[in-house]
Design a protein around this motif. Structure first.
Motif, PDB file in Angstrom:
ATOM      1  N   GLN A 134       3.665  -0.057   4.932  1.00  0.00           N
ATOM      2  CA  GLN A 134       4.294   0.738   3.813  1.00  0.00           C
ATOM      3  C   GLN A 134       5.514   1.471   4.136  1.00  0.00           C
ATOM      4  O   GLN A 134       6.308   1.795   3.468  1.00  0.00           O
ATOM      5  N   THR A 147      11.044  10.893   1.946  1.00  0.00           N
ATOM      6  CA  THR A 147      10.793  10.329   0.586  1.00  0.00           C
ATOM      7  C   THR A 147       9.790   9.226   0.450  1.00  0.00           C
ATOM      8  O   THR A 147       9.045   8.998  -0.285  1.00  0.00           O
ATOM      9  N   LYS A 151       6.615   9.360  -1.952  1.00  0.00           N
ATOM     10  CA  LYS A 151       6.619   8.339  -2.874  1.00  0.00           C
ATOM     11  C   LYS A 151       5.576   6.946  -2.600  1.00  0.00           C
ATOM     12  O   LYS A 151       5.172   6.632  -3.739  1.00  0.00           O
ATOM     13  N   ILE A 152       5.633   6.656  -1.426  1.00  0.00           N
ATOM     14  CA  ILE A 152       4.696   5.682  -1.181  1.00  0.00           C
ATOM     15  C   ILE A 152       3.326   5.950  -0.401  1.00  0.00           C
ATOM     16  O   ILE A 152       2.385   5.640  -0.802  1.00  0.00           O
ATOM     17  N   PRO A 155       0.831   8.893  -2.137  1.00  0.00           N
ATOM     18  CA  PRO A 155       0.010   8.571  -3.427  1.00  0.00           C
ATOM     19  C   PRO A 155      -0.943   7.500  -2.909  1.00  0.00           C
ATOM     20  O   PRO A 155      -2.107   7.763  -3.508  1.00  0.00           O
ATOM     21  N   GLN A 156      -0.924   6.857  -1.950  1.00  0.00           N
ATOM     22  CA  GLN A 156      -1.855   5.898  -1.484  1.00  0.00           C
ATOM     23  C   GLN A 156      -3.016   6.669  -0.536  1.00  0.00           C
ATOM     24  O   GLN A 156      -4.102   6.092  -0.852  1.00  0.00           O
ATOM     25  N   SER A 233      -5.462   1.167 -10.260  1.00  0.00           N
ATOM     26  CA  SER A 233      -4.236   0.285  -9.967  1.00  0.00           C
ATOM     27  C   SER A 233      -4.447  -0.816  -8.861  1.00  0.00           C
ATOM     28  O   SER A 233      -3.426  -1.682  -8.574  1.00  0.00           O
TER      29      SER A 233
END
Lengths: 235, 282
Positions: A134, A147, A151-152, A155-156, A233
């Motif tokens: 990721q 960033t 953003k990636i 959140p996970q 999700s």
């Protein structure tokens, strides 16, 4: 049988007729206050430490900070909470020349410092458990490390972190029962005081256990609901 | 001569890479021309993936130079992020962003780049207007032509166009975990395309796929190739390499041991290691 109903009668007298519940409610508030504020401080400290510890370590400064944070974590995880509490109250406080009329702020800070060490490990684990692909994919399209992280990866990671953080809160709530070591009247102390006039502690202690159990069950139900909401999700 | 120079997208010289004391790449020279399709083959552990990952500095090269857009990517002072926006990459494990929907996966980088440029202009304008209060001759502000919403909308339009192209339009708003491997990889390819890269690097794009899904991914790659996209492909699909590639590189022990057109490499191999390798895979 007769004994138990007598004990129960005694407990009801203490709890309701003699207004013991006022004291117990105060104790409950203190317990929750220490656990909640302690966890908040813990999350704050834990986040900072986790950021330092997962940062890439090409340069000297991150490496030094990483070592310092590592020592902090080992120190707080390697000694019992009671000992940290006693040291904070009886050694650090007088050393800094601070006088307090209640142990509650000290307890909050010490629990915060302690859970910061645990929370940092929870967060580090959560971030490390996100597939390294990721981060690579984010970097490969030209986004900087920060960033991509925000953003990636984070959140996970939150999905892995939040349930464990709920467990940390449960541990914290139960562990606050040691604050009577520094003369704070928490839930445990307030229940104990119900039995003090008659030296009959059976019912107060059973009710104490029940109160902790109910609190923990409520929190874990909340954590489960949160977990389910976060997982929406996936699939 | 000058025209030849302009043709070259990437110029790699003496590229070396060490992992600790292990020398993986031992000096690789390669010029990649505009529109060229290069397939890299070789036994596992030969350094072909490492070489590909060094091109956009996913692995920091130990030595050598990679000239792209007039700058040396190996130089730590160069802002690698700007250049990576023009070098697409497709991974063996797809690496779609799991927390983003399919369309968001494709939009993310273009929106990031657009908004960043917009904010830079806004910041600059704020400075200028602040200092203008002390100036006699007012400096003009830079023109702002777009809004963040507009950038987002345009990126979404483009993303949907790309999805339409691969026939996955109806999957735009689902999360990657619901896609099949082949669908994931096709989305990953158009995600790279969304940045309008000058070259796309493919790191074994079909190795993690079920056999029946290999075809759809290769077909998409083939159509990119036909459009003239510059591609560097590490692959075990010899048939595909022979069909699509202009040039085959055989890498072994961290060096290019043989290179040439597919006909030269496959039909008339010179290097004994290549002969041995081909006898095993063909």
């Amino acid at each position: 049988m007769n004994d138990i109903s007598k004990m129960w009668q005694e407990f009801v007298t203490q709890f309701i007729t003699r207004k013991g519940y006022v004291n117990v409610l105060d104790g409950l508030v203190v317990t929750i206050e220490i656990a909640v504020l302690g966890l908040l401080i813990g999350i704050l400290i834990g986040t900072v430490i986790a950021i330092v510890r997962v940062m890439p370590k090409y340069k000297l400064l991150p490496r030094i900070l990483d070592k310092i944070c590592g020592c902090y974590v080992e120190l707080f995880r390697g000694t019992p909470m009671v000992v940290q509490l006693l040291i904070g109250y009886w050694i650090l406080l007088p050393m800094m020349g601070i006088q307090v009329n209640s142990g509650v702020p000290v307890a909050i800070i010490m629990f915060g410092l302690n859970s910061g060490a645990y929370v940092s490990e929870i967060m580090r684990g959560g971030i490390n458990s996100v597939d390294s692909g990721q981060m690579e994919a984010g970097r490969a399209v030209g986004m900087p490390y920060s960033t991509t992280m925000l953003k990636i990866v984070v959140p996970q990671a939150v999905k892995n972190i939040l349930p464990t953080l709920g467990n940390e809160f449960i541990v914290l709530i139960k562990e606050t029962s040691i604050v009577s070591f520094i003369a704070v009247t928490d839930l445990y102390k307030s229940f104990k005081q119900l039995g003090d006039p008659t030296y009959e502690y059976t019912m107060p202690y059973l009710m104490l256990a029940l109160t902790y159990l109910v609190m923990v069950l409520v929190i874990s139900a909340g954590v489960k609901a949160l977990e389910k909401w976060l997982k929406r999700s996936e699939r | 001569m000058m025209e030849n120079m302009n043709d070259i997208v990437l110029s790699i010289r003496g590229l070396t890479k060490k992992f600790g004391s292990l020398q993986v790449l031992r000096g690789i020279d390669l010029d990649i021309r505009d529109g060229e399709k290069i397939a890299i083959i070789g036994p596992s552990g030969c350094g072909k993936s490492t070489f590909l990952r060094c091109i956009n500095c996913m692995e920091d090269p130990t030595g050598g130079s990679i000239i792209f857009d007039g700058e040396d990517l190996v130089d730590m002072k160069v802002d690698i992020n700007v250049h990576r926006q023009k070098i697409g990459m497709v991974f063996q494990q797809f690496n779609l962003f799991n927390n983003k929907t399919v369309v968001e996966n494709i939009m993310l980088a273009p929106v990031y780049v657009g908004v960043k440029a917009l904010n830079r202009i806004k910041r600059k304008n704020a400075f200028i207007s602040f200092f203008n209060t002390f100036r006699k001759n007012k400096k003009p502000l830079a023109a702002i032509e777009t809004t963040e919403q507009q950038i987002r909308n345009e990126a979404k339009e483009r993303a949907l166009d790309l999805l339409r192209r691969i026939g996955l339009e109806e999957k735009a708003n689902v999360y990657p975990s619901t896609l099949s491997g082949g669908q994931k990889q096709r989305v990953a390819i158009v995600r790279a395309l969304a940045m309008n890269p000058k070259v796309i690097l493919f790191d074994e794009p079909t190795s993690a796929l079920d056999p029946e899904m290999v075809g759809e991914v290769l077909a998409l790659m083939k159509s990119l190739a036909d459009e003239g996209m510059t591609m560097v492909i590490v692959t075990h699909e010899m048939g595909f390499a022979r069909e699509v590639a202009d040039r085959i590189l055989f890498i072994d022990e961290g060096q290019i041991k043989e290179q040439g057109t597919p006909a030269e490499v496959f039909d008339d191999p010179k290097n004994p290691r290549l002969k041995d390798f081909l006898s095993k895979v063909l």
